[in-house]
Design an enzyme around this catalytic site. Sequence first.
Site, mmCIF file in Angstrom:
data_model
loop_
_atom_site.group_PDB
_atom_site.id
_atom_site.type_symbol
_atom_site.label_atom_id
_atom_site.label_comp_id
_atom_site.label_asym_id
_atom_site.label_seq_id
_atom_site.Cartn_x
_atom_site.Cartn_y
_atom_site.Cartn_z
ATOM 1 N N LEU A 39 0.852 -1.196 0.000
ATOM 2 C CA LEU A 39 0.000 0.000 0.000
ATOM 3 C C LEU A 39 0.891 1.250 0.000
ATOM 4 C CD1 LEU A 39 -2.650 -1.087 2.666
ATOM 5 C CD2 LEU A 39 -3.059 -0.760 0.208
ATOM 6 N N GLY A 183 18.502 15.186 -16.465
ATOM 7 C CA GLY A 183 18.693 16.182 -15.405
ATOM 8 C C GLY A 183 17.394 16.858 -15.045
ATOM 9 N N GLU A 205 22.215 15.365 -19.738
ATOM 10 C CA GLU A 205 20.897 15.938 -20.011
ATOM 11 C C GLU A 205 20.761 16.251 -21.507
ATOM 12 O OE1 GLU A 205 17.831 16.751 -18.559
ATOM 13 O OE2 GLU A 205 17.437 17.565 -20.552
ATOM 14 N N HIS A 440 8.302 37.229 12.298
ATOM 15 C CA HIS A 440 9.725 37.550 12.128
ATOM 16 C C HIS A 440 10.553 36.753 13.136
ATOM 17 C CE1 HIS A 440 13.271 39.958 11.289
ATOM 18 N NE2 HIS A 440 13.440 40.078 12.614
HETATM 19 P P1 NAD Z 1 11.567 14.702 -15.650
HETATM 20 O O1 NAD Z 1 10.625 14.882 -16.763
HETATM 21 O O2 NAD Z 1 11.507 15.600 -14.477
HETATM 22 O O3 NAD Z 1 13.060 14.828 -16.211
HETATM 23 C C1 NAD Z 1 13.520 14.035 -17.259
HETATM 24 C C2 NAD Z 1 14.738 14.727 -17.854
HETATM 25 O O4 NAD Z 1 15.359 13.827 -18.747
HETATM 26 C C3 NAD Z 1 14.385 15.976 -18.664
HETATM 27 O O5 NAD Z 1 15.199 17.049 -18.246
HETATM 28 C C4 NAD Z 1 14.644 15.550 -20.105
HETATM 29 O O6 NAD Z 1 15.057 16.625 -20.923
HETATM 30 C C5 NAD Z 1 15.742 14.524 -19.927
HETATM 31 N N1 NAD Z 1 15.844 13.521 -20.995
HETATM 32 C C6 NAD Z 1 14.851 12.905 -21.674
HETATM 33 N N2 NAD Z 1 15.357 11.982 -22.544
HETATM 34 C C7 NAD Z 1 16.709 12.020 -22.385
HETATM 35 C C8 NAD Z 1 17.795 11.296 -22.964
HETATM 36 N N3 NAD Z 1 17.591 10.346 -23.882
HETATM 37 N N4 NAD Z 1 19.049 11.568 -22.559
HETATM 38 C C9 NAD Z 1 19.283 12.535 -21.619
HETATM 39 N N5 NAD Z 1 18.287 13.245 -21.035
HETATM 40 C C10 NAD Z 1 17.029 12.990 -21.396
HETATM 41 O O7 NAD Z 1 11.438 13.154 -15.233
HETATM 42 P P2 NAD Z 1 11.985 12.339 -13.974
HETATM 43 O O8 NAD Z 1 13.079 13.067 -13.297
HETATM 44 O O9 NAD Z 1 12.223 10.953 -14.460
HETATM 45 O O10 NAD Z 1 10.727 12.320 -13.014
HETATM 46 C C11 NAD Z 1 9.497 11.728 -13.461
HETATM 47 C C12 NAD Z 1 8.314 12.375 -12.806
HETATM 48 O O11 NAD Z 1 8.272 12.039 -11.422
HETATM 49 C C13 NAD Z 1 8.357 13.902 -12.837
HETATM 50 O O12 NAD Z 1 7.836 14.415 -14.026
HETATM 51 C C14 NAD Z 1 7.509 14.256 -11.659
HETATM 52 O O13 NAD Z 1 6.178 14.279 -12.086
HETATM 53 C C15 NAD Z 1 7.720 13.107 -10.685
HETATM 54 N N6 NAD Z 1 8.659 13.530 -9.599
HETATM 55 C C16 NAD Z 1 8.327 14.582 -8.815
HETATM 56 C C17 NAD Z 1 9.195 14.984 -7.798
HETATM 57 C C18 NAD Z 1 8.814 16.138 -6.932
HETATM 58 O O14 NAD Z 1 7.658 16.533 -6.931
HETATM 59 N N7 NAD Z 1 9.738 16.711 -6.162
HETATM 60 C C19 NAD Z 1 10.393 14.334 -7.604
HETATM 61 C C20 NAD Z 1 10.702 13.270 -8.430
HETATM 62 C C21 NAD Z 1 9.817 12.875 -9.420
#
Ligand code: NAD
Length: 461
Positions: A39, A183, A205, A440
Site C-alpha cells: 500500500l 537532469g 541531459e 519575524h
Molecule cells: P523529468 O521529466 O523531471 O526529467 C527528465 C529529464 O530527462 C528531462 O530534463 C529531459 O530533458 C531529460 N531527458 C529525456 N530523454 C533524455 C535522454 N535520452 N538523454 C538525456 N536526457 C534525457 O522526469 P523524472 O526526473 O524521471 O521524473 C518523473 C516524474 O516524477 C516527474 O515528471 C515528476 O512528475 C515526478 N517527480 C516529482 C518529484 C517532486 O515533486 N519533487 C520528484 C521526483 C519525481
Amino acid sequence: MKPIRCKLLVLGGGPGGYVCAIRAGQLGVDTVLVEEADLGGVCLNVGCIPSKALIHAADEFFRTAAYARGNPLGIRLERPAIDLARTVEWKDGIVAKLTTGVGALLRKAHVKVVHGRGGMRDGKTCLVHGDMGTQQITAEHVVIATGSAPIELPGLPFGGDIVTSSEVLALESVPERLAVVGGGYIGLEIGIAFAKLGTYVTVVEAEERILPRWDADLTHPVTERLEALGVRVLTRAKARRHEAAVLVAESGGREERVPADQVLVTVGRRPRTDGWGLEELDLAMDGPFLRIDERCRTSMRNVWAVGDVTGEPMLAHRAMAQGEMVAEIVAGRKRAFDKACIPEICFTDPEIVTAGLTVDQARAQGLAISTGTFPFRANGRALTMESEVGFVRIVARADNHLVLGVQAVGTGVSELAASFGLAIEMGARLEDVAATVHAHPTLGEAFQEAALQGLGHALHI
Ligand code: NAD
Ligand code: FAD
C-alpha cells in the site's frame, strides 16, 4: 473464492487510489481497494518519501563533514563517516510506519483491501490474481489508479548496473561513480544527494540546460551548486550505452566517455496502462495517458481515473486531490476539479517552488502582468541559516494586482509552497499578501516583501 460485490472498486493503492478509497469509506460507500504490491504506491515505497529521506541524510552528512573541516559557528567535530546500510534501514522504518498507517486508515474507513494483480474484464468486473487464487469483484463504479513506471532507454535496458530510482534509493553502500541520465526532478534530487555523500556524479541531459521545465532564473542557483559540489553536467547530450564501467554519450557530435560504475536512468515516467485490461475497456486516450474530464470521468460511464495514469503533472498531491474528489462524486456530491494551482517543488539544493503562472506562462496567455521580487540575502532568517541564495517572485495582474503565480528558489522554500498555493486559491491580491503580518524572522517574510516590492514600496531592500 466467493465473488465480491461492491459500490466502488479502486484499482491501485498509491496516493490517488488509497485517498479515494479512504474518503469513499468515510462517506459510507461500500469500497474495495485492489493492490498488487505494498500500500502507498510509488510515492510512499520508492518515490517521494524514500528520496526525501535520502536527501535529508545526505544534507546532514554533508553539513557535518563540512563543519569538520572548519566553520565560523564554533562547532568542533572529528571526521564523520556514513553507513548507508543503516541510513536505508532508517528510511525503510519511515516507509513502514507510513504504509502501515495507510492500512490502518483504510480499515478505519471500512475499506476492504484485496491483495493481488487486478485485471478488468469489462467496466464493472475485475479478476484479481493473488496468492490465495483468483477473486472476482463486481462494482458499480471503478477507479483506475494504476500510476506510472520509469521510461527505459533503448541502449540502456534496466538491470545490473543500469538502475531506476527504486534501486538507487535502496543502495547499501555509496557508489564511487554514478552517471545520471536525465537532469530533471529525480536525476537532480538524487544526483545531488549522492554527490553530498561523496559519489562522483555526472549528469547527462538532452536539453540545453538542466531542469528545462523550470525558468532559467530559478535553476541558475542549482547549476551553481552542482558546480560547487563537483558534479559534472553534460548538456545537449544523449546517453547511448554502458560498457566496461563507462557510459558512452553523444554531445554536439562528439562522443563523451563518462566513468560510471552505475547508471541511473531518470528520463521521465510512463503511465501504467498495461497489464490491467485497458484493451477490454477500450477507453479514449490522451496520448499515452487515459483521457479524463474535469470530474476524472473516462470515456466509459462510471469508470474513473486518477493520478499518474491520467497525465501531467505526475505529482502525489494532484493524485490525492483527484482521488478525494472522485470519492465525493461517487458518494453523490457535486464536485469538479477546478483548482487554481497545483504547486510543484523540486527538492534540489537549493529547493525550487512554483505555484500558478510563471512570467512566461502569463505572457503567453496575453495577460498584462507586473512582478515583485525579494532576495533571501536581505532576509534575516536566511542569513541565520547560512543560506543567502535565492529569491521569491510574485507574478500579478497589472490592472488589479491579482496574484497569478509565485516562484521561489532557496534553502527550505518547499515549506512556503502552502502559503503560495493558499494565496492563489483564495484569489489574493498583492495588497492582501502585503497586509498580512508575517512572523519575524522567517523565510515567509520574503513573500510579503515581494508583494510590497510589486506595489513599489518594499521595506527591506
Ligand atoms: P523529468 O521529466 O523531471 O526529467 C527528465 C529529464 O530527462 C528531462 O530534463 C529531459 O530533458 C531529460 N531527458 C529525456 N530523454 C533524455 C535522454 N535520452 N538523454 C538525456 N536526457 C534525457 O522526469 P523524472 O526526473 O524521471 O521524473 C518523473 C516524474 O516524477 C516527474 O515528471 C515528476 O512528475 C515526478 N517527480 C516529482 C518529484 C517532486 O515533486 N519533487 C520528484 C521526483 C519525481
Ligand atoms: P502510484 O503511486 O504509481 O501507485 C499506483 C499503484 O497501483 C501501485 O502501488 C501499483 O502497484 C498499483 N497497481 C498498478 N497496476 C495494478 C494492477 N493491475 N493490480 C493491482 N495493483 C496495481 N511526487 C510528489 O508530489 N512529490 C515528490 O517529492 C515526489 N518525489 C518522487 C520521487 C521519485 C523517485 C519518484 C519515482 C516519484 C516521485 N513523485 C513525487 C511522484 C509520485 O510518486 C507520483 O506522482 C505518485 O506516486 C502517483 O500516485 P498514483 O496513485 O497515481 O500512482
